[in-house]
Design an enzyme around this catalytic site. Structure first.
Site, PDB file in Angstrom:
ATOM      1  N   ASN A   1      43.611  24.420  34.742  1.00  0.00           N
ATOM      2  CA  ASN A   1      42.385  25.224  34.746  1.00  0.00           C
ATOM      3  C   ASN A   1      42.610  26.547  34.002  1.00  0.00           C
ATOM      4  OD1 ASN A   1      39.671  25.624  35.910  1.00  0.00           O
ATOM      5  ND2 ASN A   1      40.615  27.248  37.160  1.00  0.00           N
TER       6      ASN A   1
ATOM      7  N   HIS B   1      33.659  31.583  32.156  1.00  0.00           N
ATOM      8  CA  HIS B   1      33.218  32.967  32.401  1.00  0.00           C
ATOM      9  C   HIS B   1      32.658  33.496  31.077  1.00  0.00           C
ATOM     10  CE1 HIS B   1      34.854  33.127  36.409  1.00  0.00           C
ATOM     11  NE2 HIS B   1      36.021  32.688  35.976  1.00  0.00           N
TER      12      HIS B   1
ATOM     13  N   GLU C   1      34.171  27.529  36.902  1.00  0.00           N
ATOM     14  CA  GLU C   1      33.941  28.899  37.409  1.00  0.00           C
ATOM     15  C   GLU C   1      32.846  29.597  36.606  1.00  0.00           C
ATOM     16  OE1 GLU C   1      37.558  31.221  37.628  1.00  0.00           O
ATOM     17  OE2 GLU C   1      38.758  29.498  38.247  1.00  0.00           O
TER      18      GLU C   1
ATOM     19  N   GLU D   1      45.681  29.194  34.433  1.00  0.00           N
ATOM     20  CA  GLU D   1      45.845  30.302  33.472  1.00  0.00           C
ATOM     21  C   GLU D   1      47.290  30.515  33.010  1.00  0.00           C
ATOM     22  OE1 GLU D   1      43.931  33.678  35.306  1.00  0.00           O
ATOM     23  OE2 GLU D   1      42.086  32.579  35.637  1.00  0.00           O
TER      24      GLU D   1
ATOM     25  N   ASP E   1      30.014  31.727  35.124  1.00  0.00           N
ATOM     26  CA  ASP E   1      29.079  32.839  35.302  1.00  0.00           C
ATOM     27  C   ASP E   1      28.745  33.382  33.924  1.00  0.00           C
ATOM     28  OD1 ASP E   1      31.521  34.305  34.958  1.00  0.00           O
ATOM     29  OD2 ASP E   1      31.645  34.739  37.103  1.00  0.00           O
TER      30      ASP E   1
HETATM   31  O1  9MR Z   1      36.542  35.712  42.381  1.00  0.00           O
HETATM   32  C1  9MR Z   1      37.885  36.014  42.697  1.00  0.00           C
HETATM   33  C2  9MR Z   1      37.982  37.432  43.237  1.00  0.00           C
HETATM   34  O2  9MR Z   1      37.320  37.529  44.494  1.00  0.00           O
HETATM   35  C3  9MR Z   1      39.430  37.854  43.351  1.00  0.00           C
HETATM   36  O3  9MR Z   1      39.500  39.222  43.724  1.00  0.00           O
HETATM   37  C4  9MR Z   1      40.129  37.622  42.028  1.00  0.00           C
HETATM   38  C5  9MR Z   1      41.596  38.035  42.079  1.00  0.00           C
HETATM   39  O4  9MR Z   1      42.208  37.902  40.836  1.00  0.00           O
HETATM   40  O5  9MR Z   1      40.037  36.258  41.674  1.00  0.00           O
HETATM   41  C6  9MR Z   1      38.723  35.873  41.443  1.00  0.00           C
HETATM   42  O6  9MR Z   1      38.659  34.519  41.005  1.00  0.00           O
HETATM   43  C7  9MR Z   1      39.333  34.205  39.787  1.00  0.00           C
HETATM   44  C8  9MR Z   1      39.790  32.777  39.892  1.00  0.00           C
HETATM   45  O7  9MR Z   1      40.563  32.584  41.056  1.00  0.00           O
HETATM   46  C9  9MR Z   1      40.586  32.355  38.665  1.00  0.00           C
HETATM   47  N1  9MR Z   1      39.846  32.616  37.446  1.00  0.00           N
HETATM   48  C10 9MR Z   1      39.287  33.956  37.311  1.00  0.00           C
HETATM   49  C11 9MR Z   1      38.447  34.299  38.557  1.00  0.00           C
HETATM   50  C12 9MR Z   1      37.780  35.641  38.381  1.00  0.00           C
HETATM   51  O8  9MR Z   1      38.742  36.652  38.320  1.00  0.00           O
END
Ligand code: 9MR
Length: 383
Positions: free
Chosen positions: A221, A257, A285, A179, A287
């Site tokens: 990513n 997402h 990732e 990101e 969903d």
């Molecule tokens: O699913 C993850 C969540 O449990 C954490 O609290 C969060 C913190 O920012 O990160 C989430 O995973 C992220 C991933 O690492 C990167 N892309 C976005 C995902 C959803 O926020």
């Protein structure tokens, strides 16, 4: 740490025995017969996502919640039976592995790697460099730090070498940089950007990761790359420029997402244009959220919403199946109770974004994936 990952799995001859797949020799349907160990292969259902995807050489992954794995029997069984790749949802993030400077805590991540090896799964490493979930000694918000520029650079180098070496040979794909761009295609002004005075940190991160584990596939990513637009274009230019500098980048991860509130993206053409740059691509990732009830965060407001969600899941998987360079398709977890979505999108409330319900029963969204894989024998075999 252990054996290097050997390039892509070839589906071996299988025989159906009492609803379970039995495997020739010690190799499972989605493991490389050469690297498979002599221990008995765990059996998993012939109609599982992993068994069906193995027929076209595709890995089906999931993000894994470290607290549930091992302690929740149903969760653990589904993780093993349905998926051929795993990603630590949080356990490999910098805040988790080095909360105290210089003290590494690898236990949760190591447990996942051991689980994956036992269950013949490959591991996506997530993530080496991000602006979120950093340890407080480094930065509390990803954009400011009390460290000097030189200290930030040294910390990143040390982190990448320590983490990639620790897991050397165990990681199939690393999300090296996560990101780095905003939705307008501008580089985020993170502590990394500021320390380097630009995006030069990205090339350094890939070079260091490659030195630390030359066999791992190294990915950039991000989210919203599914849509053609300023962000996807900026990442496309980044990859071109990294390649021109001979930086070891091997793949681009499309997080995926998605939301039924927005139109379905032109995902396949974006996968194709990155693949045409010589990159592997992956859905990392996925969903598909929809608007849900504030007092029942995984119950859609509109009873028809699940049909739209099924369509988005199906089209995303088919886009990946159609592109030979798309080597893995990873939902961001599988049970609605564990999804990050309801906690993050609360105004308006969204949820119901995964393929199993709160009781870990498969939803219609699971069944469309299963059907698409069952019918995918015409898709190009990757590997
Ligand atoms: O699913 C993850 C969540 O449990 C954490 O609290 C969060 C913190 O920012 O990160 C989430 O995973 C992220 C991933 O690492 C990167 N892309 C976005 C995902 C959803 O926020």
């Amino acid at each position: 740490m252990r054996r290097p990952w050997l390039p892509l799995a070839v589906a071996t001859a299988t025989a159906l025995l009492g609803g379970q797949l039995a495997f020739a020799g010690s190799a499972t349907a989605d493991s490389d017969p050469v690297s498979a160990k002599p221990s008995p292969a765990p059996a998993y259902p012939a109609d599982s996502l992993r068994a069906l995807a193995a027929r076209v050489g595709l890995r089906i992954g999931t993000a894994v919640n470290a607290d549930e794995l091992g302690s929740n029997a149903k969760y653990t069984q589904i993780t093993a039976e349905q998926f051929s790749s795993v990603t630590a949802e949080n356990a490999m993030k910098w805040a988790e592995v080095e909360a105290v400077r210089g003290t590494y805590t690898w236990e949760k991540a190591d447990q996942l790697v051991a689980f994956a090896e036992k269950n013949r799964q490959l591991v996506r490493g997530h993530t080496l460099l991000w602006h979120n979930q950093l340890p407080a000694w480094l930065s509390t918000d990803g954009y400011t730090t009390t460290l000097s520029n030189e200290e930030v650079k040294a910390a990143l180098k040390e982190h990448i070498f320590a983490q990639v070496r620790h897991f050397k040979g165990d990681i199939w794909q690393w999300d090296v940089v996560n990101e780095a761009f905003d939705d307008n295609g501008q580089p985020r002004q993170t502590i990394w950007y500021k320390a380097w005075g630009g995006t030069g940190y990205i090339a350094d991160a890939f070079r260091w990761a490659h030195q630390a584990d030359p066999h791992a596939l190294l990915f950039y990513n991000d989210y919203n790359l599914e849509f053609t637009g300023p962000k996807s274009n900026a990442v496309y230019e980044l990859v071109k420029s990294l390649k021109a500098q001979r930086v070891p980048i091997h793949g681009v991860g499309f997080q995926g997402h998605l939301s039924t509130q927005y139109g379905y993206p032109d995902l396949q053409s974006n996968l194709e244009r990155f693949a045409a740059l010589g990159q592997k691509v992956a859905l990392t990732e996925v969903d598909v959220r929809t608007l849900t009830k504030p007092d029942a965060v995984n119950v859609p407001v509109d009873a028809l919403a699940p049909y739209a969600q099924e369509s988005y899941w199906s089209r995303s998987l088919k886009a990946c199946l159609a592109v030979r360079a798309c080597i893995s398709f990873t939902p961001w977890g599988f049970g609605d109770s564990y999804s990050w979505v309801p906690g993050w999108f609360s105004n308006p409330q969204a949820g119901a974004a995964l393929i199993y319900d709160e009781q870990l029963n498969p939803k219609g969204q699971y069944q469309v994936l299963q059907q698409d894989l069952a019918l995918a024998s015409g898709a190009p075999h990757r590997g």
